[in-house]
Enzyme design. Structure first.
Site, PDB file in Angstrom:
ATOM      1  N   GLY A 267       0.819  -1.208   0.000  1.00  0.00           N
ATOM      2  CA  GLY A 267       0.000   0.000   0.000  1.00  0.00           C
ATOM      3  C   GLY A 267       0.848   1.249   0.000  1.00  0.00           C
ATOM      4  O   GLY A 267       2.070   1.189  -0.124  1.00  0.00           O
ATOM      5  N   VAL A 268       0.173   2.395   0.135  1.00  0.00           N
ATOM      6  CA  VAL A 268       0.900   3.666   0.147  1.00  0.00           C
ATOM      7  C   VAL A 268       1.421   3.952   1.552  1.00  0.00           C
ATOM      8  O   VAL A 268       0.915   3.424   2.521  1.00  0.00           O
ATOM      9  CB  VAL A 268      -0.008   4.830  -0.304  1.00  0.00           C
ATOM     10  CG1 VAL A 268      -0.138   4.854  -1.803  1.00  0.00           C
ATOM     11  CG2 VAL A 268      -1.370   4.763   0.357  1.00  0.00           C
ATOM     12  N   GLY A 269       2.432   4.802   1.670  1.00  0.00           N
ATOM     13  CA  GLY A 269       2.893   5.261   2.973  1.00  0.00           C
ATOM     14  C   GLY A 269       4.326   4.879   3.261  1.00  0.00           C
ATOM     15  O   GLY A 269       4.964   4.115   2.530  1.00  0.00           O
ATOM     16  N   ASN A 270       4.809   5.441   4.360  1.00  0.00           N
ATOM     17  CA  ASN A 270       6.220   5.277   4.695  1.00  0.00           C
ATOM     18  C   ASN A 270       6.534   3.866   5.191  1.00  0.00           C
ATOM     19  O   ASN A 270       7.608   3.344   4.934  1.00  0.00           O
ATOM     20  CB  ASN A 270       6.607   6.303   5.752  1.00  0.00           C
ATOM     21  CG  ASN A 270       6.533   7.701   5.166  1.00  0.00           C
ATOM     22  OD1 ASN A 270       7.130   7.980   4.135  1.00  0.00           O
ATOM     23  ND2 ASN A 270       5.763   8.571   5.793  1.00  0.00           N
ATOM     24  N   GLU A 292      -0.871  -2.053  -6.789  1.00  0.00           N
ATOM     25  CA  GLU A 292      -1.504  -0.862  -7.352  1.00  0.00           C
ATOM     26  C   GLU A 292      -0.487   0.187  -7.696  1.00  0.00           C
ATOM     27  O   GLU A 292      -0.528   0.816  -8.730  1.00  0.00           O
ATOM     28  CB  GLU A 292      -2.355  -0.237  -6.237  1.00  0.00           C
ATOM     29  CG  GLU A 292      -3.777  -0.471  -6.302  1.00  0.00           C
ATOM     30  CD  GLU A 292      -4.398   0.181  -5.082  1.00  0.00           C
ATOM     31  OE1 GLU A 292      -5.457  -0.270  -4.708  1.00  0.00           O
ATOM     32  OE2 GLU A 292      -3.853   1.125  -4.517  1.00  0.00           O
ATOM     33  N   GLY A 386      -7.370   0.666  -2.332  1.00  0.00           N
ATOM     34  CA  GLY A 386      -7.364  -0.724  -2.775  1.00  0.00           C
ATOM     35  C   GLY A 386      -7.215  -1.706  -1.637  1.00  0.00           C
ATOM     36  O   GLY A 386      -7.122  -2.919  -1.873  1.00  0.00           O
ATOM     37  N   LYS A 406      -0.151   9.983  17.925  1.00  0.00           N
ATOM     38  CA  LYS A 406      -0.220  11.267  18.651  1.00  0.00           C
ATOM     39  C   LYS A 406       0.551  11.200  19.973  1.00  0.00           C
ATOM     40  O   LYS A 406      -0.001  11.385  21.066  1.00  0.00           O
ATOM     41  CB  LYS A 406      -1.679  11.696  18.879  1.00  0.00           C
ATOM     42  CG  LYS A 406      -2.524  11.772  17.611  1.00  0.00           C
ATOM     43  CD  LYS A 406      -2.082  12.873  16.665  1.00  0.00           C
ATOM     44  CE  LYS A 406      -2.840  12.838  15.341  1.00  0.00           C
ATOM     45  NZ  LYS A 406      -2.134  13.441  14.223  1.00  0.00           N
TER      46      LYS A 406
HETATM   47  O1  0RQ Z   1      -1.706  11.927  11.107  1.00  0.00           O
HETATM   48  O2  0RQ Z   1      -0.009  13.180   9.853  1.00  0.00           O
HETATM   49  O3  0RQ Z   1      -1.720  14.346  11.271  1.00  0.00           O
HETATM   50  O4  0RQ Z   1       0.117  12.995  12.344  1.00  0.00           O
HETATM   51  O5  0RQ Z   1      -3.068   9.250  10.756  1.00  0.00           O
HETATM   52  O6  0RQ Z   1      -0.687   7.940   9.899  1.00  0.00           O
HETATM   53  O7  0RQ Z   1       1.213   6.679  10.859  1.00  0.00           O
HETATM   54  O8  0RQ Z   1       1.678   8.423   9.046  1.00  0.00           O
HETATM   55  O9  0RQ Z   1       0.530   6.186   8.610  1.00  0.00           O
HETATM   56  O10 0RQ Z   1       1.152   7.139   6.296  1.00  0.00           O
HETATM   57  O11 0RQ Z   1       1.081   4.668   6.812  1.00  0.00           O
HETATM   58  O12 0RQ Z   1      -1.055   6.014   6.709  1.00  0.00           O
HETATM   59  C1  0RQ Z   1      -4.224   4.138   7.187  1.00  0.00           C
HETATM   60  C2  0RQ Z   1      -3.911   6.550   6.667  1.00  0.00           C
HETATM   61  C3  0RQ Z   1      -1.940   5.110   7.306  1.00  0.00           C
HETATM   62  C4  0RQ Z   1      -3.016   4.800   5.063  1.00  0.00           C
HETATM   63  C5  0RQ Z   1      -3.298   5.159   6.557  1.00  0.00           C
HETATM   64  C6  0RQ Z   1      -2.842   9.502  12.147  1.00  0.00           C
HETATM   65  C7  0RQ Z   1      -1.362   9.816  12.223  1.00  0.00           C
HETATM   66  C8  0RQ Z   1      -1.166  10.628  10.941  1.00  0.00           C
HETATM   67  C9  0RQ Z   1      -1.331   8.889   9.065  1.00  0.00           C
HETATM   68  P1  0RQ Z   1      -0.749  13.226  11.152  1.00  0.00           P
HETATM   69  P2  0RQ Z   1       0.787   7.364   9.621  1.00  0.00           P
HETATM   70  P3  0RQ Z   1       0.521   6.014   7.031  1.00  0.00           P
HETATM   71  C10 0RQ Z   1      -3.258   0.943  -1.588  1.00  0.00           C
HETATM   72  C11 0RQ Z   1      -3.760   0.793  -0.202  1.00  0.00           C
HETATM   73  C12 0RQ Z   1      -6.110   3.333   3.281  1.00  0.00           C
HETATM   74  C13 0RQ Z   1      -5.849   3.174   1.807  1.00  0.00           C
HETATM   75  C14 0RQ Z   1      -4.982   1.998   1.489  1.00  0.00           C
HETATM   76  C15 0RQ Z   1      -4.300   4.761   4.229  1.00  0.00           C
HETATM   77  C16 0RQ Z   1      -2.072   9.909   9.953  1.00  0.00           C
HETATM   78  O13 0RQ Z   1      -2.399   3.549   5.015  1.00  0.00           O
HETATM   79  O14 0RQ Z   1      -4.773   5.788   3.766  1.00  0.00           O
HETATM   80  O15 0RQ Z   1      -4.641   1.186   2.326  1.00  0.00           O
HETATM   81  N1  0RQ Z   1      -4.883   3.533   4.039  1.00  0.00           N
HETATM   82  N2  0RQ Z   1      -4.619   1.880   0.230  1.00  0.00           N
HETATM   83  O16 0RQ Z   1      -1.052  10.540  13.397  1.00  0.00           O
HETATM   84  C17 0RQ Z   1      -6.005   8.758  15.119  1.00  0.00           C
HETATM   85  C18 0RQ Z   1      -5.230   6.571  15.216  1.00  0.00           C
HETATM   86  C19 0RQ Z   1      -4.220   6.929  14.269  1.00  0.00           C
HETATM   87  C20 0RQ Z   1      -4.214   8.240  13.791  1.00  0.00           C
HETATM   88  C21 0RQ Z   1      -2.609   7.103  12.843  1.00  0.00           C
HETATM   89  N3  0RQ Z   1      -5.312   5.327  15.703  1.00  0.00           N
HETATM   90  N4  0RQ Z   1      -6.096   7.514  15.603  1.00  0.00           N
HETATM   91  N5  0RQ Z   1      -5.104   9.162  14.211  1.00  0.00           N
HETATM   92  N6  0RQ Z   1      -3.198   8.316  12.906  1.00  0.00           N
HETATM   93  N7  0RQ Z   1      -3.216   6.235  13.667  1.00  0.00           N
HETATM   94  C22 0RQ Z   1      -2.990   2.357  -2.118  1.00  0.00           C
HETATM   95  C23 0RQ Z   1      -4.238   3.029  -2.617  1.00  0.00           C
HETATM   96  O17 0RQ Z   1      -5.294   2.600  -2.363  1.00  0.00           O
HETATM   97  C24 0RQ Z   1      -4.170   4.223  -3.455  1.00  0.00           C
END
Ligand code: 0RQ
Length: 501
Positions: A267-270, A292, A386, A406
């Site tokens: 998936g996307v992300g760090n 994807e 996805g 947080k």
């Molecule tokens: O917020 O930036 O304001 O601090 O959520 O969290 O830890 O940077 O994680 O970049 O890996 O994203 C699920 C959003 C994770 C992503 C999600 C807050 C946290 C931060 C982001 P700030 P991180 P990531 C194929 C797959 C759905 C789509 C997908 C996503 C922000 O993976 O969009 O999977 N997934 N697509 O502080 C409140 C919690 C939290 C929270 C994290 N428990 N409660 N806030 N955060 N945990 C690709 C495509 O489909 C295109």
């Protein structure tokens, strides 16, 4: 040399402002673009200016906006800031668009990415008025060479009444041959099996087709994709990646995975990027990917010879990696294939190939229900993307997250998820920096014990165990998935009331 070599179409070249005039208030407008790649760069901004002028003159102006997935500030950002989008689907990640959705001014239909094209074909979203699609070139015979994403462009070109093309010469001309656009789609009951038997198999055409009579304007641009930088892997993402990679080794030893694994989806992300980085340093060889999005980490894996090939629908690269890719694109030919998102995320292909899916999550509850999209149950972050297409149909699926958010005020393992995208039936393996919970074949209470012991942060572990014990005691006739209903969401309530769960 011009990228438009079809003499019949050259006469349709206009400015972005002239092209935007073809879009009217109330139109359903579908644009290309997926994870910041291959979205139109000029027409959306011109349309935003048009909307502002209309608003200043006291007239309404808003469109429904459909895309492949997330775009960029020049598209989602510009239109959201101009208050010009009444409804958005299927995925977004732009701060201005997210704000408009969360304050209730834009409706958002958060859709599985494999569903959006077929649901448009089925007519579930209504008639499509205009498609705005970015391509790398128009050939003499009118066929279109896509650029850094395919997404839903094929469907938008097929369904729209009017088409605006943007021809972006930032995309290398050598993109020709990198795409596989499936034209076998039928509506039920005429559907045929998808004959995709291995990740790099071609089942379509290298080009997009468009009826030239529908083209109302062509705009020439030379502008880069969004290109987000990646954070270098930190201690937590490295720990998550190493738990996951150790588990893959364990599965090979148990004879449940071949040594070259099965096709990977990331998936996307760090964190996802860090997992790819960890694989790059591992002993694995001959890997493949059916995914994807191609992030920097996957290109690194190709470069060091670990990853033989990748099938995807789009790139999502840092600026440096995109520049490097564009310069050396020829060396990737035959090893990268970009498909429509209908095919990159097709349940049938994912299940047949036995994909290993790795996706981020916001939180999971003790039973394994996963929230990928909402903060505190109400505010959308991006969308399901996805993750559902892959998780439900994968051979193995992983959801990854830090155990805390947080600065420790939030536990990402909670008694009950405040929003559920992936039910306990769909999730197999949860991973945090604390460890890995393998939920395969476990009943709900056994899953809860495993998740609490292996994934929850020590600061919250005892309270989660206490919740589970009291829930079991309080439900003598409900011990299958026991809850304390008055308390199940109290952790989120605590956070809202006190700033800490
Ligand atoms: O917020 O930036 O304001 O601090 O959520 O969290 O830890 O940077 O994680 O970049 O890996 O994203 C699920 C959003 C994770 C992503 C999600 C807050 C946290 C931060 C982001 P700030 P991180 P990531 C194929 C797959 C759905 C789509 C997908 C996503 C922000 O993976 O969009 O999977 N997934 N697509 O502080 C409140 C919690 C939290 C929270 C994290 N428990 N409660 N806030 N955060 N945990 C690709 C495509 O489909 C295109």
């Amino acid at each position: 040399m011009s990228r438009i070599t079809c003499s019949d179409l050259s006469s349709k070249v206009v400015t972005a402002e002239q092209a935007a005039v073809h879009i009217s208030h109330g139109d359903r407008v579908a644009m290309s673009g997926f994870t910041g790649s291959g979205y139109p760069k000029a027409v959306p901004g011109a349309l935003a200016s048009q909307a502002r002028t209309e608003h200043e003159d006291g007239r309404d102006f808003a469109i429904e906006l459909w895309t492949g997935a997330s775009t960029a500030p020049e598209l989602d950002g510009a239109l959201a800031e101009a208050d010009a989008v009444s409804k958005r689907l299927p995925f977004q990640s732009d701060p201005a668009m997210r704000k408009a959705i969360n304050d209730g001014s834009t409706e958002y239909v958060d859709t599985h990415l494999s569903h959006s094209a077929q649901q448009a074909w089925f007519g579930f979203y209504g008639n499509l008025d205009v498609a705005v699609v970015e391509v790398a070139a128009i050939l003499p015979n009118g066929l279109l060479v896509p650029g850094s994403s395919v997404g839903n462009s094929k469907t938008w070109l097929d369904l729209a009444d009017k088409v605006i093309l943007e021809v972006n010469s930032w995309h290398p001309r050598a993109y020709e041959g990198f795409h596989d656009v499936y034209y076998g789609t039928r509506r039920p009951p005429e559907r045929l099996p998808i004959q995709l038997l291995e990740p790099m198999q071609r089942i379509g055409d290298p080009y997009l087709r468009v009826d030239p009579a529908k083209i109302v304007a062509i705009v020439e641009t030379n502008a880069p994709d969004r290109n987000l930088p990646f954070k270098p892997a930190d201690e937590d993402s490295t720990a998550i990646a190493s738990h996951l990679v150790d588990f893959l080794r364990h599965e090979i030893r148990a004879d449940r995975l071949p040594p070259e694994l099965l096709p990977l989806q990331s998936g996307v992300g760090n964190v996802a990027n860090a997992v790819m980085g960890n694989l790059a340093e591992s002993e694995f060889e001959g890997l493949t990917a059916y995914t994807e999005v191609i992030q920097d980490g996957m290109l690194d894996l190709i470069d060091n010879g670990k990853l033989a090939s990748v099938s995807a629908t789009a790139f999502s690269l840092s600026a440096e990696r995109a520049a490097d890719f564009n310069e050396n694109i020829e060396s990737y030919k035959g090893r990268i294939l970009l498909r429509t998102q209908e095919m990159s995320n097709h349940p049938e292909a994912i299940r047949r190939l036995g994909v290993i899916a790795i996706n981020g999550m916001v939180e999971a509850d003790i039973y394994g229900n996963v929230n990928s999209t909402h903060v505190m149950g109400s505010s959308i972050i991006n969308g399901i993307g996805g993750s559902g297409d892959f998780a439900r149909n994968a051979y193995l699926n992983f959801f990854v997250s830090n155990s805390l958010a947080k600065d420790g005020a939030i536990s990402s393992v909670v008694p009950f998820a405040s929003h559920i995208d992936h039910t306990e039936h769909d999730t197999q393996i949860l991973v945090t920096e604390q460890g890995l919970a393998d939920l395969r074949g476990l009943s709900p209470v056994a899953r809860a014990r495993t998740i609490i012991a292996n994934c929850a942060h020590p600061d919250y572990r005892d309270r989660l165990g206490d919740y589970l014990d009291r829930a079991i005691a309080a439900n003598p006739h409900g011990r299958h998935t026991p809850h304390l209903l008055g308390e199940a969401l109290s952790w989120h309530g605590n956070f809202q009331a006190t700033g800490r769960m």
